[in-house]
Every structure is written in structure tokens, then in C-alpha cells.
Write a protein that holds these residues in place. Structure first.
Motif, short mmCIF file in Angstrom:
data_model
loop_
_atom_site.label_atom_id
_atom_site.label_comp_id
_atom_site.label_asym_id
_atom_site.label_seq_id
_atom_site.Cartn_x
_atom_site.Cartn_y
_atom_site.Cartn_z
N TYR A 1 40.23 36.68 34.77
CA TYR A 1 39.94 35.37 35.34
C TYR A 1 38.74 34.72 34.65
CZ TYR A 1 38.61 31.72 38.60
OH TYR A 1 38.26 30.50 39.14
N LEU A 2 37.64 35.47 34.53
CA LEU A 2 36.43 34.91 33.92
C LEU A 2 36.52 34.86 32.40
CD1 LEU A 2 33.46 36.42 35.96
CD2 LEU A 2 34.63 34.25 36.27
N THR A 3 37.35 35.72 31.81
CA THR A 3 37.50 35.89 30.36
C THR A 3 36.21 36.39 29.71
OG1 THR A 3 36.93 33.61 29.66
CG2 THR A 3 39.22 34.03 30.32
N TYR A 4 35.26 36.83 30.51
CA TYR A 4 34.01 37.40 29.98
C TYR A 4 33.43 38.32 31.04
CZ TYR A 4 29.07 37.88 28.86
OH TYR A 4 27.82 38.40 28.61
N ILE A 5 33.00 39.50 30.63
CA ILE A 5 32.33 40.42 31.56
C ILE A 5 31.09 40.98 30.89
CG2 ILE A 5 34.37 41.10 32.89
CD1 ILE A 5 34.51 43.64 31.16
N SER A 6 30.12 41.36 31.71
CA SER A 6 28.89 42.00 31.22
C SER A 6 28.42 42.98 32.29
CB SER A 6 27.82 40.94 30.96
OG SER A 6 27.26 40.47 32.18
N PRO A 7 27.48 43.86 31.95
CA PRO A 7 26.99 44.82 32.95
C PRO A 7 26.41 44.17 34.20
CG PRO A 7 26.33 45.50 30.75
CD PRO A 7 26.94 44.13 30.61
N PRO B 1 24.52 44.58 26.52
CA PRO B 1 24.19 43.43 27.38
C PRO B 1 24.88 42.14 26.96
CG PRO B 1 22.36 43.99 25.93
CD PRO B 1 23.36 45.09 25.79
N MET B 2 25.42 42.09 25.74
CA MET B 2 26.13 40.89 25.29
C MET B 2 27.47 40.73 26.00
SD MET B 2 24.02 39.59 23.26
CE MET B 2 25.01 38.30 22.55
N GLY B 3 28.02 41.82 26.52
CA GLY B 3 29.28 41.74 27.24
C GLY B 3 30.48 41.57 26.31
N ILE B 4 31.63 41.44 26.91
CA ILE B 4 32.88 41.28 26.15
C ILE B 4 33.43 39.87 26.42
CG2 ILE B 4 35.23 42.13 25.80
CD1 ILE B 4 34.30 44.85 26.73
N PRO B 5 33.46 39.02 25.40
CA PRO B 5 34.01 37.66 25.58
C PRO B 5 35.47 37.60 25.16
CG PRO B 5 32.88 37.80 23.48
CD PRO B 5 32.81 39.21 24.10
N ALA B 6 36.03 36.43 25.31
CA ALA B 6 37.39 36.11 24.83
C ALA B 6 38.45 37.05 25.39
CB ALA B 6 37.42 36.13 23.30
N ILE B 7 38.30 37.44 26.66
CA ILE B 7 39.34 38.24 27.31
C ILE B 7 40.49 37.30 27.63
CG2 ILE B 7 39.88 39.73 29.29
CD1 ILE B 7 36.83 40.22 29.52
N PRO B 8 41.71 37.63 27.22
CA PRO B 8 42.82 36.68 27.39
C PRO B 8 43.21 36.47 28.85
CG PRO B 8 43.65 38.77 26.59
CD PRO B 8 42.14 38.87 26.55
N LYS B 9 43.63 35.26 29.15
CA LYS B 9 44.20 34.96 30.46
C LYS B 9 45.72 35.02 30.36
CE LYS B 9 40.98 32.24 33.21
NZ LYS B 9 40.80 30.99 33.98
N ALA C 1 39.68 44.80 29.46
CA ALA C 1 39.04 43.93 28.48
C ALA C 1 39.10 44.53 27.08
CB ALA C 1 37.59 43.68 28.88
N LEU C 2 38.78 45.81 26.98
CA LEU C 2 38.79 46.48 25.68
C LEU C 2 40.19 46.55 25.09
CD1 LEU C 2 36.28 49.37 26.45
CD2 LEU C 2 35.91 47.46 24.87
N LEU C 3 41.17 46.77 25.93
CA LEU C 3 42.54 46.89 25.44
C LEU C 3 43.12 45.54 25.05
CD1 LEU C 3 43.99 49.55 27.93
CD2 LEU C 3 43.41 49.88 25.52
N SER D 1 44.93 27.41 33.64
CA SER D 1 45.12 26.65 34.87
C SER D 1 44.68 27.47 36.08
CB SER D 1 46.59 26.27 35.02
OG SER D 1 46.87 25.85 36.32
N GLN D 2 43.87 26.85 36.96
CA GLN D 2 43.41 27.53 38.17
C GLN D 2 44.58 27.88 39.08
OE1 GLN D 2 40.49 28.64 38.72
NE2 GLN D 2 38.99 27.40 37.65
N LEU D 3 45.53 26.94 39.21
CA LEU D 3 46.69 27.18 40.06
C LEU D 3 47.50 28.34 39.52
CD1 LEU D 3 48.49 26.43 42.41
CD2 LEU D 3 49.61 24.73 40.94
N GLN D 4 47.66 28.40 38.22
CA GLN D 4 48.40 29.49 37.61
C GLN D 4 47.77 30.84 37.95
OE1 GLN D 4 47.65 30.59 33.47
NE2 GLN D 4 49.79 30.15 33.04
N TYR D 5 46.47 30.93 37.77
CA TYR D 5 45.82 32.22 38.03
C TYR D 5 45.81 32.56 39.51
CZ TYR D 5 43.24 36.32 36.71
OH TYR D 5 42.90 37.63 36.48
N LEU D 6 45.73 31.55 40.38
CA LEU D 6 45.79 31.80 41.81
C LEU D 6 47.14 32.40 42.19
CD1 LEU D 6 44.68 31.62 44.69
CD2 LEU D 6 45.50 29.26 44.77
N VAL D 7 48.22 31.87 41.63
CA VAL D 7 49.55 32.42 41.90
C VAL D 7 49.62 33.88 41.45
CG1 VAL D 7 52.00 32.25 41.33
CG2 VAL D 7 50.69 30.18 41.83
#
Length: 290
Positions: free
Chosen positions: A202-208, A111-119, A47-49, A129-135
Motif C-alpha cells: 500500500y505505501l510502496t515504501y517501508i523502513s525500520p 535506515p533508507m528503507g525499501i522504496p518502489a514496492i509495486p502495487k 518487499a524484497l521479493l 487507485s485508492q479504491l482499487q487497493y481498498l477492494v
């Protein structure tokens, strides 16, 4: 359709995560209760990178490397402890990692977490696309489990199982037991880092809050339910746990009880784990022992 695909993605990530714990608990007999720390380290690393312009493949690779290094650093002192003491130490490490994610705002945004993580964009499908990420997730899962299968059948994997059964016998055969255990922790940590990276993208956002004790217990349930020490156990367990979790969401609770769905899921996790340990500790798929 998207709902089904989303659950298949989650089951795939859980399977990879459980496979990482299987290396340590299933093959080596190490009761690691802090595997979620490596999952979180992998997620935060990529996420940071990638939010700072690093390509996603490099971010995922870095997640595995950093998680493996962290595994090696904690394995050397912790593996001098045995049995329950090792488990308690790894549990403490997981909580320490979560507190770092929570409090080091200069790095993790707290606690705000990291948003906008690219897919990842692939196959010419629409962004997100869900299908894209599932593949993509299935592709990584195939690679991860192919690697785990090679480990299981290799002299290294057979030595890990010998250590699980009796490390004194392994030592008598000239095996450096501590070094084999350290490598088992590092390999498991790297695979957990991969699962965490996939979760983050997948989520494009993580937090503790994604890396708590409940996540540890959840993945332990996946492994114990499916069958520890087996190749298919993490996969079967991940599918079963995902189905159980989603089934709870469809129970017609009264509106005033809707806020209790998540706590009920936690209760189900705990009860299922207790029942499995008592009634069928080998899981759905029992390990074949020769």
C-alpha cells in the motif's frame, strides 16, 4: 474521497493485524508484545521479493510463510517462559527484529528503507487507485477473518480458550499445551505477516521506523478497545482508533505546535490503553462466556 478511502485501507490493515494478535492474546492468553516483528518480517519479505521481479501474490504468500516460520522458531524457547516473562521476551524479539531491519543494509537497505514496492494492478483501475487497493485489502480481510472464524469455532480454537482459562486443566484432558501454544503463535504470525505485506504494497515504501514499540502499543489498543477474544473486536477497534487518530489531525493547533501532532497521538494511545485497562478491560464488545 481519496482521504476517506485511504483511512478505510488503513483501518482494514489494522483490523487484520489486530486479528492476528487476537489469536494469541484473546484466545490463548499469551501476552505477546512482539507481534510487530512478524508484521515487519511479512512486509520486508514481500518487499524484497517483489522489488526483484517476483509476482505480488507469491510475495504475499511468502510473507505469511516466513512470518509463520519465524513464529515457530521463537515460540519453542519463549513459551517455556510464563506470564510477564513471555511478554518481555517477545518485546525483546521485536526490538531485535527492528535492529536487523536497521543494520543489515546488505539485505534491508538499513535506515533508507525499501522504496518502489509495486502495487497490485486489478479491475482496470488507474495505477495506485485508492479504491482499487481498498477492494484488494477488503478481499484479504474477508479471507483472513473467515479463516479466524473457522479457527475460533474449531476444536483447536476451543482448546486455545481452555488453555487461556487453565492450562493445567487442558493438560489433564490430554492436550499438549506447548504444541497448541506454538501453533497459536504460528497462526497469529502468519496473519500478521499478511497485514505487513498489505502495508508494504500500500505505501510502496517501508523502513525500520514502521515497526517500533509504538506500533505494538497501537495494535494492542485496537484489540483491547474492540474486545479481545471476540470476532468483531479487532474490526470495531481498528475503525475506532483510525477515527480517533484522524480526528487529532483536525484539532486547530497553533502553527508552532504542528510538529507535536505525532507525539500527541502517542500520548493519546497510552492514555486510552490505561483507561481501558482500568475502566473496561473487556472492550467495547465483551466476549460471551458460557
Amino acid at each position: 474521497m481519496d482521504y476517506l478511502l485511504a483511512n478505510l485501507v488503513l483501518a482494514t490493515i489494522f483490523a487484520i493485524f489486530a486479528g492476528s494478535l487476537n489469536i494469541q492474546l484473546g484466545y490463548t492468553g499469551l501476552y505477546n508484545l512482539g507481534q510487530v516483528a512478524f508484521y515487519g518480517i511479512g512486509a520486508y519479505t514481500t518487499a524484497l521479493l517483489t522489488t526483484n521481479g517476483v509476482p505480488i501474490p507469491i510475495g504475499i504468500l511468502a510473507a505469511m510463510v516466513v512470518a509463520a516460520i519465524a513464529g515457530g522458531l521463537i515460540a519453542f524457547p519463549f513459551l517455556r517462559l510464563t506470564g510477564d516473562y513471555f511478554g518481555i521476551a517477545t518485546l525483546a524479539f521485536a526490538e531485535m527484529a527492528r535492529l536487523v531491519f536497521l543494520n543489515e543494509r546488505w539485505l534491508t537497505k538499513g535506515p533508507m528503507g525499501i522504496p518502489a514496492i509495486p502495487k497490485p494492478l486489478w479491475l482496470g483501475m488507474p495505477y495506485g487507485s485508492q479504491l482499487q487497493y481498498l477492494v484488494i485489502a477488503l478481499g484479504f480481510a474477508v479471507l483472513a477473518f473467515a479463516f479466524l472464524a473457522v479457527v475460533q469455532r474449531s476444536p483447536f480454537g476451543r482448546t486455545l480458550k481452555l488453555i487461556r482459562e487453565d492450562e493445567h486443566v487442558a493438560g489433564a484432558f490430554g492436550k499438549n499445551v506447548l504444541w497448541f501454544k506454538i501453533r497459536a503463535v504460528m497462526v497469529g504470525a502468519a496473519v500478521a505477516g499478511l497485514a505487513g505485506a498489505l502495508w508494504a504494497h500500500y505505501l510502496t515504501y517501508i523502513s525500520p521506523n514502521d515497526f517500533t514499540l509504538q506500533t505494538t502499543i497501537l495494535i494492542l489498543l485496537v484489540l483491547v478497545l474492540g474486545g479481545r477474544g471476540t470476532f468483531w473486536g479487532p474490526i470495531v477497534g481498528a475503525i475506532a482508533v483510525t477515527v480517533i487518530f484522524e480526528a487529532i489531525r483536525f484539532i486547530p493547533f497553533p502553527p508552532e505546535m504542528a510538529r507535536f501532532v505525532a507525539p500527541i497521538q502517542g500520548i493519546v494511545i497510552g492514555l486510552a490503553l490505561i483507561v481501558l485497562m482500568i475502566r473496561r478491560p473487556q472492550g467495547v464488545i465483551a466476549e460471551h462466556r458460557t
